[in-house]
Write an enzyme that holds these catalytic residues in place. Structure first.
Site, PDB file in Angstrom:
ATOM      1  N   LYS A   1       0.827  -1.201   0.000  1.00  0.00           N
ATOM      2  CA  LYS A   1       0.000   0.000   0.000  1.00  0.00           C
ATOM      3  C   LYS A   1       0.874   1.269   0.000  1.00  0.00           C
ATOM      4  O   LYS A   1       2.085   1.183   0.202  1.00  0.00           O
ATOM      5  CB  LYS A   1      -0.896  -0.028   1.245  1.00  0.00           C
TER       6      LYS A   1
ATOM      7  N   ARG B   1      -1.306 -14.211   4.756  1.00  0.00           N
ATOM      8  CA  ARG B   1      -2.058 -13.502   5.819  1.00  0.00           C
ATOM      9  C   ARG B   1      -1.314 -13.603   7.159  1.00  0.00           C
ATOM     10  O   ARG B   1      -1.277 -12.665   7.936  1.00  0.00           O
ATOM     11  CB  ARG B   1      -3.466 -14.087   5.990  1.00  0.00           C
TER      12      ARG B   1
ATOM     13  N   THR C   1      -5.634  -6.981  10.592  1.00  0.00           N
ATOM     14  CA  THR C   1      -5.909  -5.674   9.978  1.00  0.00           C
ATOM     15  C   THR C   1      -5.402  -4.473  10.775  1.00  0.00           C
ATOM     16  O   THR C   1      -4.813  -3.560  10.218  1.00  0.00           O
ATOM     17  CB  THR C   1      -7.448  -5.531   9.794  1.00  0.00           C
TER      18      THR C   1
ATOM     19  N   ARG D   1       2.698  -6.067   9.752  1.00  0.00           N
ATOM     20  CA  ARG D   1       1.943  -4.953  10.345  1.00  0.00           C
ATOM     21  C   ARG D   1       2.360  -4.684  11.785  1.00  0.00           C
ATOM     22  O   ARG D   1       2.386  -3.537  12.227  1.00  0.00           O
ATOM     23  CB  ARG D   1       0.440  -5.261  10.252  1.00  0.00           C
TER      24      ARG D   1
ATOM     25  N   ASN E   1      -1.870   0.267   7.049  1.00  0.00           N
ATOM     26  CA  ASN E   1      -1.345  -1.018   7.523  1.00  0.00           C
ATOM     27  C   ASN E   1      -0.471  -1.728   6.495  1.00  0.00           C
ATOM     28  O   ASN E   1      -0.375  -2.948   6.484  1.00  0.00           O
ATOM     29  CB  ASN E   1      -2.484  -1.910   8.031  1.00  0.00           C
TER      30      ASN E   1
ATOM     31  N   HIS F   1      -1.872  -5.161   1.525  1.00  0.00           N
ATOM     32  CA  HIS F   1      -3.141  -5.864   1.328  1.00  0.00           C
ATOM     33  C   HIS F   1      -2.798  -7.312   0.980  1.00  0.00           C
ATOM     34  O   HIS F   1      -1.853  -7.549   0.219  1.00  0.00           O
ATOM     35  CB  HIS F   1      -3.935  -5.254   0.167  1.00  0.00           C
TER      36      HIS F   1
END
Ligand code: UDP
Ligand code: MG
Length: 194
Positions: A14, A123, A129, A140, A160, A163
């Site tokens: 991001k 993930r 998130t 993150r 964060n 994605h």
């Protein structure tokens, strides 16, 4: 028999990830786990592309609102006072709009990652998130400390860094959207494919 090594997921760095100079670090963490980068590109998305990228169904938008409200509750904040609503859908729509603004604010890096349980593995590497809830050792958790408690006050999405697709269905949609007919590359990773 299903070849688990062929599972693919979609990863996007991001604006905050690109602007913090974390492109290499993020890709490194994925490659370190023996996952294979099979497509990779920097680009600047349009508003329309980002609008297509994030789901439009009510369930997903409500979930976005719920994530905000969960943080508000945890820290004793009142969404009604800050946003004039405690409706998941209304909050979710606001967050989705901020997300579109955020995601079009700088170039992004998009990638397709392949390997055993690629969706779940990526993930896991990325973490949950809300960075304030993400464990050390996740991307993150190690490189960001944002929360809806702060982001909402500034009327922006939670920063964060990355994605990553949440399900194989999401991955399929996102790979098609972002890479279309462009070929995904094939090669053998040492120690993994031979
Ligand atoms: N987001 C936000 N506030 C929230 C929940 C999410 O700004 O309360 C943003 C955040 O940038 C997140 C994105 O919306 O990455 C998409 O949300 P999702 O629930 O799909 O989280 P992810 O899959 O990115 O972990
Ligand atoms: Mg998601």
């Amino acid at each position: 028999m299903t070849n688990f090594k062929e599972e693919k997921t979609f990863l996007m760095i991001k604006p905050d990830g690109v602007r913090k100079g974390l492109i290499g670090e993020i890709i490194r963490r994925v490659e370190q786990r023996d996952l294979k980068v099979v497509a990779l590109q920097m680009f600047h998305p349009t508003i329309e592309q980002i609008d297509e990228h994030y789901p439009k169904d009510e369930k997903w938008i409500r979930r976005l609102g719920q994530k905000t409200f969960a943080t508000y509750e945890k820290y004793g904040l009142d969404p009604l006072k800050d946003f004039g609503t405690n409706d998941d859908l209304k909050m979710g729509k606001m967050v989705r709009q901020w997300l579109v603004d955020f995601m079009t604010s700088a170039p992004l890096v998009k990638a397709v990652i392949q390997g055993v349980h690629a969706v779940d593995m990526v993930r896991k590497i990325v973490g949950p998130t809300i960075p304030a809830n993400a464990e050390m050792g996740t991307i993150r958790g190690d490189f960001s400390v944002d929360s809806p408690a702060q982001a909402n006050k500034e009327k922006r999405a939670v920063s964060n860094l990355v994605h990553a697709s949440e399900t194989p269905e999401e991955a399929k949609h996102e790979i098609e959207l972002w890479f279309g007919n462009e070929p995904v590359h094939e090669y053998k990773r040492f120690g993994v494919d031979e």
